[in-house]
Design a protein around this motif. Structure first.
Motif, PDB file in Angstrom:
ATOM      1  N   LEU A 186      46.206  30.645  33.339  1.00 60.37           N
ATOM      2  CA  LEU A 186      46.784  30.637  34.636  1.00 60.37           C
ATOM      3  C   LEU A 186      47.406  32.107  34.805  1.00 60.37           C
ATOM      4  CD1 LEU A 186      48.820  28.034  36.581  1.00 60.37           C
ATOM      5  CD2 LEU A 186      49.379  30.348  36.791  1.00 60.37           C
ATOM      6  N   LEU A 187      46.953  32.732  35.768  1.00 64.14           N
ATOM      7  CA  LEU A 187      47.148  34.122  35.933  1.00 64.14           C
ATOM      8  C   LEU A 187      47.771  34.420  37.361  1.00 64.14           C
ATOM      9  CD1 LEU A 187      47.033  37.353  35.154  1.00 64.14           C
ATOM     10  CD2 LEU A 187      44.493  37.103  35.691  1.00 64.14           C
ATOM     11  N   SER A 188      49.214  34.804  37.300  1.00 63.61           N
ATOM     12  CA  SER A 188      49.832  35.069  38.595  1.00 63.61           C
ATOM     13  C   SER A 188      49.626  36.513  38.749  1.00 63.61           C
ATOM     14  CB  SER A 188      51.243  34.632  38.619  1.00 63.61           C
ATOM     15  OG  SER A 188      52.189  35.318  38.929  1.00 63.61           O
ATOM     16  N   SER A 189      49.452  37.048  39.951  1.00 59.13           N
ATOM     17  CA  SER A 189      49.180  38.461  40.182  1.00 59.13           C
ATOM     18  C   SER A 189      49.311  38.829  41.674  1.00 59.13           C
ATOM     19  CB  SER A 189      48.038  38.863  39.392  1.00 59.13           C
ATOM     20  OG  SER A 189      47.896  40.298  39.420  1.00 59.13           O
ATOM     21  N   HIS A 190      49.620  40.095  41.697  1.00 60.01           N
ATOM     22  CA  HIS A 190      49.543  40.554  43.098  1.00 60.01           C
ATOM     23  C   HIS A 190      48.298  41.458  43.131  1.00 60.01           C
ATOM     24  CE1 HIS A 190      54.078  40.469  43.195  1.00 60.01           C
ATOM     25  NE2 HIS A 190      53.813  39.756  44.325  1.00 60.01           N
ATOM     26  N   ILE A 191      47.833  41.576  42.065  1.00 59.58           N
ATOM     27  CA  ILE A 191      46.549  42.480  42.096  1.00 59.58           C
ATOM     28  C   ILE A 191      45.307  41.581  42.241  1.00 59.58           C
ATOM     29  CG2 ILE A 191      45.283  44.622  40.880  1.00 59.58           C
ATOM     30  CD1 ILE A 191      48.165  44.599  39.145  1.00 59.58           C
ATOM     31  N   THR A 192      45.188  41.745  43.456  1.00 63.89           N
ATOM     32  CA  THR A 192      44.128  40.619  43.627  1.00 63.89           C
ATOM     33  C   THR A 192      42.735  41.026  43.317  1.00 63.89           C
ATOM     34  OG1 THR A 192      43.859  41.446  45.917  1.00 63.89           O
ATOM     35  CG2 THR A 192      45.181  39.534  45.904  1.00 63.89           C
ATOM     36  N   SER A 193      42.470  42.358  43.244  1.00 61.83           N
ATOM     37  CA  SER A 193      41.272  42.870  42.713  1.00 61.83           C
ATOM     38  C   SER A 193      40.919  42.255  41.221  1.00 61.83           C
ATOM     39  CB  SER A 193      41.015  44.443  42.638  1.00 61.83           C
ATOM     40  OG  SER A 193      42.278  44.950  41.849  1.00 61.83           O
ATOM     41  N   ASP A 194      41.868  42.148  40.182  1.00 64.45           N
ATOM     42  CA  ASP A 194      41.921  41.569  39.097  1.00 64.45           C
ATOM     43  C   ASP A 194      41.438  40.251  39.228  1.00 64.45           C
ATOM     44  OD1 ASP A 194      42.884  43.929  37.936  1.00 64.45           O
ATOM     45  OD2 ASP A 194      44.880  43.008  37.536  1.00 64.45           O
ATOM     46  N   LEU A 195      41.784  39.545  40.045  1.00 61.70           N
ATOM     47  CA  LEU A 195      41.729  38.078  40.051  1.00 61.70           C
ATOM     48  C   LEU A 195      40.233  38.041  40.677  1.00 61.70           C
ATOM     49  CD1 LEU A 195      44.834  36.627  41.640  1.00 61.70           C
ATOM     50  CD2 LEU A 195      44.038  36.590  39.129  1.00 61.70           C
ATOM     51  N   GLU A 196      39.761  38.644  41.459  1.00 69.92           N
ATOM     52  CA  GLU A 196      38.158  38.778  41.977  1.00 69.92           C
ATOM     53  C   GLU A 196      37.397  39.133  40.890  1.00 69.92           C
ATOM     54  OE1 GLU A 196      37.871  41.447  45.502  1.00 69.92           O
ATOM     55  OE2 GLU A 196      39.084  39.934  46.668  1.00 69.92           O
ATOM     56  N   LYS A 197      37.834  39.854  39.809  1.00 65.13           N
ATOM     57  CA  LYS A 197      37.002  39.968  38.762  1.00 65.13           C
ATOM     58  C   LYS A 197      36.964  39.123  37.716  1.00 65.13           C
ATOM     59  CE  LYS A 197      37.631  45.088  37.988  1.00 65.13           C
ATOM     60  NZ  LYS A 197      38.353  46.057  37.545  1.00 65.13           N
ATOM     61  N   ALA A 198      38.216  38.258  37.475  1.00 71.90           N
ATOM     62  CA  ALA A 198      38.391  37.328  36.351  1.00 71.90           C
ATOM     63  C   ALA A 198      38.496  35.672  36.905  1.00 71.90           C
ATOM     64  CB  ALA A 198      39.506  37.907  35.658  1.00 71.90           C
ATOM     65  N   ALA A 199      39.028  35.525  37.989  1.00 69.17           N
ATOM     66  CA  ALA A 199      39.504  34.273  38.169  1.00 69.17           C
ATOM     67  C   ALA A 199      38.219  33.216  38.658  1.00 69.17           C
ATOM     68  CB  ALA A 199      40.544  34.391  39.332  1.00 69.17           C
ATOM     69  N   ASP A 200      38.054  31.973  38.123  1.00 67.46           N
ATOM     70  CA  ASP A 200      37.296  31.198  38.665  1.00 67.46           C
ATOM     71  C   ASP A 200      37.648  30.402  39.797  1.00 67.46           C
ATOM     72  OD1 ASP A 200      35.131  31.467  36.270  1.00 67.46           O
ATOM     73  OD2 ASP A 200      37.076  31.055  35.197  1.00 67.46           O
ATOM     74  N   TYR A 201      39.029  29.991  39.645  1.00 63.10           N
ATOM     75  CA  TYR A 201      39.618  29.315  40.751  1.00 63.10           C
ATOM     76  C   TYR A 201      40.935  30.140  41.300  1.00 63.10           C
ATOM     77  CZ  TYR A 201      37.181  25.326  38.978  1.00 63.10           C
ATOM     78  OH  TYR A 201      36.114  24.589  38.609  1.00 63.10           O
ATOM     79  N   VAL A 202      41.259  30.070  42.555  1.00 63.41           N
ATOM     80  CA  VAL A 202      42.345  30.701  43.266  1.00 63.41           C
ATOM     81  C   VAL A 202      43.110  29.598  44.008  1.00 63.41           C
ATOM     82  CG1 VAL A 202      42.796  32.222  44.972  1.00 63.41           C
ATOM     83  CG2 VAL A 202      41.013  32.737  43.461  1.00 63.41           C
ATOM     84  N   ALA A 203      44.614  29.848  43.758  1.00 63.03           N
ATOM     85  CA  ALA A 203      45.520  28.964  44.523  1.00 63.03           C
ATOM     86  C   ALA A 203      46.462  30.000  45.115  1.00 63.03           C
ATOM     87  CB  ALA A 203      46.219  28.013  43.490  1.00 63.03           C
ATOM     88  N   TYR A 204      46.674  29.866  46.374  1.00 58.65           N
ATOM     89  CA  TYR A 204      47.486  30.505  47.276  1.00 58.65           C
ATOM     90  C   TYR A 204      48.668  29.888  47.615  1.00 58.65           C
ATOM     91  CZ  TYR A 204      48.847  33.741  51.150  1.00 58.65           C
ATOM     92  OH  TYR A 204      49.673  34.348  51.873  1.00 58.65           O
ATOM     93  N   LEU A 205      49.868  30.573  47.220  1.00 56.97           N
ATOM     94  CA  LEU A 205      51.206  30.060  47.275  1.00 56.97           C
ATOM     95  C   LEU A 205      52.092  30.752  48.637  1.00 56.97           C
ATOM     96  CD1 LEU A 205      52.899  29.084  43.995  1.00 56.97           C
ATOM     97  CD2 LEU A 205      52.463  27.621  45.904  1.00 56.97           C
ATOM     98  N   HIS A 206      52.326  30.198  49.741  1.00 57.72           N
ATOM     99  CA  HIS A 206      52.848  30.860  50.567  1.00 57.72           C
ATOM    100  C   HIS A 206      54.086  30.227  50.992  1.00 57.72           C
ATOM    101  CE1 HIS A 206      53.686  33.128  54.406  1.00 57.72           C
ATOM    102  NE2 HIS A 206      53.271  32.290  54.822  1.00 57.72           N
ATOM    103  N   ARG A 207      55.523  30.559  50.731  1.00 57.97           N
ATOM    104  CA  ARG A 207      56.622  30.291  51.210  1.00 57.97           C
ATOM    105  C   ARG A 207      56.749  28.781  50.435  1.00 57.97           C
ATOM    106  NH1 ARG A 207      57.222  31.629  57.601  1.00 57.97           N
ATOM    107  NH2 ARG A 207      57.481  33.638  57.138  1.00 57.97           N
ATOM    108  N   GLY A 208      56.506  28.699  49.262  1.00 61.33           N
ATOM    109  CA  GLY A 208      56.627  27.726  48.440  1.00 61.33           C
ATOM    110  C   GLY A 208      55.478  26.493  48.694  1.00 61.33           C
ATOM    111  N   LYS A 209      54.432  26.881  49.402  1.00 66.22           N
ATOM    112  CA  LYS A 209      53.618  25.750  49.761  1.00 66.22           C
ATOM    113  C   LYS A 209      52.446  26.172  49.485  1.00 66.22           C
ATOM    114  CE  LYS A 209      55.818  22.961  53.294  1.00 66.22           C
ATOM    115  NZ  LYS A 209      55.958  22.421  54.461  1.00 66.22           N
TER     116      LYS A 209
END
Lengths: 288, 214
Positions: A186-209
């Motif tokens: 589980l990789l939390s990151s601001h660097i979305t380019s990293d996640l585009e390279k590595a992540a299989d799934y994405v979860a986007y939290l906004h204001r706690g939701k």
């Protein structure tokens, strides 16, 4: 609950008064990387702290390989290693001393792996942590986490402060880690380019939701970026629009259900989106 | 748990070297007859209280505390490690100071009764552990800085209370003789009280630490 999932979070709620992590439900299947994205203060670190029991949740359930993270805390923590956003090793220690400490605190400590990672990251064993750059400290934290031989890695902004070459190598290490189906990240990151390279799934939290989650490729396939004139934008069914921004010359918007949109509005061009677009437009849509 | 103990020793290695030098200076001054040999016993209290508090302050600065709670032993072992470290430091200080007293005496530089000197050092070791039993939970609850202030307050109040009530507890006439007669019972009592207080204190600290949010 499905025990093929490495991490399962159901209806997780944590109320700080001024901030509330609200009813978050997500799962990380074995053999995958989940990228947790969101602006500062969206609840990414709180989610990780809840998994590690560093804060007491108000509601919800968290399981690691089917084990409740509170009832079977020790067993869970034997499976989970974490890299926090700041290096936890005191400046007066050296990597060699870090090994002396962690080998006596972590069952399953792999000394050979630790030394091999120190070599790979070019970290001097006898140098004090206070002489390390932020990137070196982060590499030391990652080496210490991997040397514990965990099945789950939790990374809170672990790639920040690293140069692109090292970041790329570390992402490779994570990908190698999840090539074992019994591992997950589980990789939390601001660097979305990293996640585009590595992540299989994405979860986007906004204001706690949790406002968006799913397989990364499906999300990128479902959403599109529309650039058009204000007149054209006004003709679009608002149900397609997630967020928009306008300038004197053109309007831009994130559209959902890209295929249906193209069928309804063949004259309008929809470009592929990035994870950053998803974040930025969702926040703008929320502010609108 | 041994990892946590090792961490404190590694973090405090420089301070412990400094304490070693101070001890040698104290020893030399005692040997020269400038100070009483009992000053070495006071050193035991200083080291036993200062080392764990400094290690705790280091942990707060580096955010080791929250990291320690993510390890398999969690908060429980982190606290237990700190208590083991403190006990080892107290024992080590007593042994070193006791040995130094005997060494100085062996060279004929001290006229004090060696047995009395060793007994005084052991007693100070036990008292320092009693003080640590009060100090450590305060520091875990309120942080090192506020914990230290509260600790000073507690000890001042305790000191005033003991000195104030000494007249009632030990009437002057024959007090010394009565104390000598019951010395063995007092020693056993002090050991039991210290051990019990130390274990209870450790459990309290573990509970405080486990309830913290990071």
């Amino acid at each position: 609950m499905n025990y093929e999932n490495a991490i399962e979070i159901e209806h997780l709620t944590k109320d700080y008064g001024s901030f509330r992590l609200d009813d978050v439900t997500l799962a990380v299947p074995g053999g995958t990387i989940l990228g947790l994205i969101g602006e500062n203060g969206a609840g990414k670190s709180t989610t990780i702290k809840c998994i590690l029991n560093l804060v007491r949740r108000d509601a919800g359930e968290i399981r690691i390989f089917g084990m409740d993270n509170r009832k079977e805390e020790r067993a869970v923590k034997e499976q989970v290693a974490v890299v926090l956003d700041e290096c936890p090793f005191h400046e007066l220690l050296t990597p060699h001393m870090v090994e002396t400490i962690l080998s006596g605190a972590c069952p399953g400590w792999d000394s050979k792996r630790f030394h091999s990672l120190l070599g790979e990251f070019e970290l001097p064993e006898k140098k004090l942590v206070k002489e390390f750059s932020r990137g070196m400290k982060m590499k030391l934290s990652i080496a210490a986490a991997l040397a514990r031989n965990p099945r789950v890695l939790l990374l809170d902004e672990a790639t920040s402060g690293l140069d692109p070459v090292v970041r790329d190598r570390i992402l490779e290490l994570f990908l190698d880690f999840v090539s074992d189906e019994t591992h997950a990240v589980l990789l939390s990151s601001h660097i979305t380019s990293d996640l585009e390279k590595a992540a299989d799934y994405v979860a986007y939290l906004h204001r706690g939701k949790l406002v968006l989650q799913g397989a990364k490729d499906e999300l990128l396939d479902e959403y599109g970026r529309l650039a058009c004139t204000r007149g054209e934008m006004d003709r679009v069914d608002p149900a397609f629009l997630v967020g928009r921004r306008e300038s004197a010359f053109q309007c831009e918007a994130l559209v959902r259900d890209k295929r249906e949109f193209r069928r309804r509005y063949p004259e309008l061009a929809v470009d592929p989106v990035s994870l950053e677009d998803l974040m930025v437009f969702t926040v703008r849509g929320d502010r609108a | 748990m041994m990892g946590y103990v090792r961490k404190d020793f590694l973090l405090m290695r420089k301070q412990m070297r400094t304490y070693g030098v101070i001890l040698l200076v104290y020893g030399a001054i005692s040997a020269a007859g400038v100070w009483e040999s009992y000053i070495l016993s006071g050193f035991v209290v200083l080291v036993t209280l200062m080392c764990p508090l400094s290690a705790m302050a280091f942990d707060q600065v580096s955010r080791w505390d929250s990291y320690a709670c993510t390890l398999p032993g969690g908060a429980r072992n982190a606290v237990r490690g700190r208590y083991v470290y403190t006990a080892v430091i107290a024992l080590g200080s007593v042994l070193i100071c006791g040995a130094l007293c005997l060494l100085i005496h062996a060279f004929g530089l001290l006229s004090d009764d060696p047995l009395e000197m060793v007994a005084a050092t052991v007693t100070t070791g036990l008292v320092s552990l009693l003080m640590a039993s009060i100090t450590l939970p305060l520091c875990y609850r309120f942080g090192v800085e506020r914990g230290r202030t509260l600790m000073t307050l507690v000890f001042v109040v305790a000191f005033v209370a003991i000195v104030g009530s000494a007249g009632f507890l030990f009437p002057a006439i024959g007090a010394e003789e009565r104390l000598q007669e019951s010395a063995a019972a007092l020693a056993v009592g002090l050991i039991l009280v210290t051990v019990a207080a130390y274990f209870i204190s450790c459990r309290i600290s573990q509970r405080i630490y486990a309830q913290k949010e990071w």
